[in-house]
Design a protein around this motif. Structure first.
Motif, PDB file in Angstrom:
ATOM      1  N   UNK A  34      11.221  12.687  -3.364  1.00 18.62           N
ATOM      2  CA  UNK A  34      10.619  13.360  -2.217  1.00 18.62           C
ATOM      3  C   UNK A  34       9.991  12.377  -1.243  1.00 18.62           C
ATOM      4  N   UNK A  35       9.674  11.153  -1.727  1.00 19.59           N
ATOM      5  CA  UNK A  35       8.922  10.205  -0.915  1.00 19.59           C
ATOM      6  C   UNK A  35       9.691   8.913  -0.630  1.00 19.59           C
ATOM      7  N   UNK A  36      11.011   8.932  -0.873  1.00 22.02           N
ATOM      8  CA  UNK A  36      11.780   7.703  -0.689  1.00 22.02           C
ATOM      9  C   UNK A  36      11.828   7.256   0.767  1.00 22.02           C
ATOM     10  N   UNK A  37      11.707   8.202   1.700  1.00 22.11           N
ATOM     11  CA  UNK A  37      11.665   7.831   3.114  1.00 22.11           C
ATOM     12  C   UNK A  37      10.506   6.879   3.386  1.00 22.11           C
ATOM     13  N   UNK A  38       9.373   7.121   2.738  1.00 19.47           N
ATOM     14  CA  UNK A  38       8.207   6.246   2.896  1.00 19.47           C
ATOM     15  C   UNK A  38       8.511   4.852   2.371  1.00 19.47           C
ATOM     16  N   UNK A  39       9.220   4.787   1.253  1.00 21.09           N
ATOM     17  CA  UNK A  39       9.590   3.489   0.665  1.00 21.09           C
ATOM     18  C   UNK A  39      10.512   2.729   1.610  1.00 21.09           C
ATOM     19  N   UNK A  40      11.540   3.411   2.116  1.00 15.90           N
ATOM     20  CA  UNK A  40      12.488   2.760   3.030  1.00 15.90           C
ATOM     21  C   UNK A  40      11.764   2.262   4.280  1.00 15.90           C
ATOM     22  N   UNK A  41      10.889   3.082   4.833  1.00 13.74           N
ATOM     23  CA  UNK A  41      10.158   2.692   6.040  1.00 13.74           C
ATOM     24  C   UNK A  41       9.286   1.472   5.783  1.00 13.74           C
ATOM     25  N   UNK A  42       8.658   1.402   4.608  1.00 13.01           N
ATOM     26  CA  UNK A  42       7.800   0.262   4.275  1.00 13.01           C
ATOM     27  C   UNK A  42       8.617  -1.026   4.159  1.00 13.01           C
ATOM     28  N   UNK A 102       0.779  -1.227   0.000  1.00  8.50           N
ATOM     29  CA  UNK A 102       0.000   0.000   0.000  1.00  8.50           C
ATOM     30  C   UNK A 102       0.812   1.279   0.000  1.00  8.50           C
ATOM     31  N   UNK A 103       1.750   1.472   0.956  1.00  8.18           N
ATOM     32  CA  UNK A 103       2.528   2.718   0.984  1.00  8.18           C
ATOM     33  C   UNK A 103       3.328   2.956  -0.295  1.00  8.18           C
ATOM     34  N   UNK A 104       3.873   1.887  -0.862  1.00 10.25           N
ATOM     35  CA  UNK A 104       4.670   2.033  -2.081  1.00 10.25           C
ATOM     36  C   UNK A 104       3.774   2.341  -3.275  1.00 10.25           C
ATOM     37  N   UNK A 105       2.616   1.710  -3.332  1.00  9.39           N
ATOM     38  CA  UNK A 105       1.656   2.014  -4.405  1.00  9.39           C
ATOM     39  C   UNK A 105       1.243   3.481  -4.336  1.00  9.39           C
ATOM     40  N   UNK A 106       1.026   3.981  -3.120  1.00  9.22           N
ATOM     41  CA  UNK A 106       0.630   5.387  -2.973  1.00  9.22           C
ATOM     42  C   UNK A 106       1.751   6.324  -3.415  1.00  9.22           C
ATOM     43  N   UNK A 107       2.997   5.985  -3.087  1.00  6.90           N
ATOM     44  CA  UNK A 107       4.133   6.812  -3.513  1.00  6.90           C
ATOM     45  C   UNK A 107       4.206   6.876  -5.032  1.00  6.90           C
ATOM     46  N   UNK A 108       4.097   5.723  -5.676  1.00  6.53           N
ATOM     47  CA  UNK A 108       4.182   5.677  -7.141  1.00  6.53           C
ATOM     48  C   UNK A 108       3.007   6.426  -7.764  1.00  6.53           C
ATOM     49  N   UNK A 109       1.797   6.191  -7.252  1.00  8.22           N
ATOM     50  CA  UNK A 109       0.620   6.848  -7.803  1.00  8.22           C
ATOM     51  C   UNK A 109       0.681   8.357  -7.661  1.00  8.22           C
ATOM     52  N   UNK A 110       1.039   8.831  -6.462  1.00  9.27           N
ATOM     53  CA  UNK A 110       1.122  10.274  -6.228  1.00  9.27           C
ATOM     54  C   UNK A 110       2.211  10.901  -7.093  1.00  9.27           C
ATOM     55  N   UNK A 111       3.338  10.212  -7.237  1.00  8.40           N
ATOM     56  CA  UNK A 111       4.437  10.738  -8.050  1.00  8.40           C
ATOM     57  C   UNK A 111       4.027  10.843  -9.511  1.00  8.40           C
ATOM     58  N   UNK A 112       3.304   9.845 -10.012  1.00  2.77           N
ATOM     59  CA  UNK A 112       2.846   9.875 -11.404  1.00  2.77           C
ATOM     60  C   UNK A 112       1.892  11.044 -11.622  1.00  2.77           C
ATOM     61  N   UNK A 113       0.977  11.255 -10.679  1.00  2.00           N
ATOM     62  CA  UNK A 113       0.013  12.349 -10.802  1.00  2.00           C
ATOM     63  C   UNK A 113       0.735  13.701 -10.834  1.00  2.00           C
ATOM     64  N   UNK A 114       1.685  13.897  -9.917  1.00  2.00           N
ATOM     65  CA  UNK A 114       2.420  15.166  -9.863  1.00  2.00           C
ATOM     66  C   UNK A 114       3.245  15.362 -11.135  1.00  2.00           C
TER      67      UNK A 114
END
Length: 224
Positions: A84-92, A15-27
């Motif tokens: 900008x969101x790699x911290x979320x990936x590492x934490x996951x 979930x967290x990684x999917x959200x990072x990828x999705x949000x990054x694609x949108x931006x």
């Protein structure tokens, strides 16, 4: 290292990684559209000739060129935004595979932003500087690929290593580990650089490379 990338690919559905990828694609798509719209708007207000057809041809040609350039730069733009969101990936990754780890050192948002911008600027700038060399060796595929992987593998390995390592150790310890295990760390970056050359897959490369770096660093620290 292969095992690290297998684990990284397997976690893309988290979930967290999917959200990072999705949000990054949108931006990234929003920025992409804004750049093209801005270029079209400017071209529509610039007169280059006295004949109407000349302005029309320039508008269409300029718009097409803007689309081509924006498309070529899109993977780099996307990588910068993901940064900008790699911290979320590492934490996951740590939460799933290394739940025994103590709480990580907090990383300020502005530090993550600066690191992402630095990586994007270095990657784009250095590759532009090396463009003449790439053109010279383009007819010698082994040499051109070796140059690309050497340069970009070095950049990516260092940036992703710091994102992961500085959560768990001080600068001196991180530097010592990088120097002691430079080969394994560089290979991780070079493999990530390879993923960046594959269409569609290049959109996931920053996340995959960062996740793989977590596994590589954990293996290095637990062995040593």
């Amino acid at each position: 290292m292969i095992g690290a990338f297998i684990k990284a690919f397997a976690q893309l559905s988290d979930g967290p990684i999917v959200r990072v990828i999705g949000l990054s694609i949108i931006i990234a798509l929003a920025v992409y559209a804004a750049v093209i719209a801005g270029a079209v708007w400017v071209l529509a207000r610039v007169d280059i000739g006295t004949l109407p057809w000349m302005d029309t041809a320039a508008d269409w040609g300029g718009s097409l060129l803007a689309i081509i350039i924006a498309t070529l730069l899109f993977p780099g733009l996307f990588s910068a935004i993901v940064g900008l969101f790699l911290e979320t990936v590492v934490a996951a990754v740590e939460r799933r595979h290394y739940p025994d780890l103590p709480p990580a050192n907090p990383v300020a948002w502005h530090e993550a932003a600066l690191a992402a911008l630095r990586l994007a600027a270095l990657t784009i700038g250095l590759n532009l500087l090396l463009l003449p060399v790439y053109l010279l060796v383009m007819f010698i595929p082994p040499l051109s690929f070796a140059l690309y992987y050497a340069v970009n593998g070095r950049l990516l390995s260092r940036e992703y290593f710091e994102v992961v390592a500085l959560r768990r150790m001080d600068v001196a310890s991180a530097t010592a580990l990088r120097q002691r295990s430079s080969g394994a760390i560089w290979r991780t970056g070079a493999a990530t650089a390879g993923l960046l050359t594959v269409p569609i897959l290049n959109l996931f490369a920053p996340v995959i490379g960062t996740a793989a770096m977590v596994h590589v660093i954990q293996k290095l620290t637990r062995v040593s």
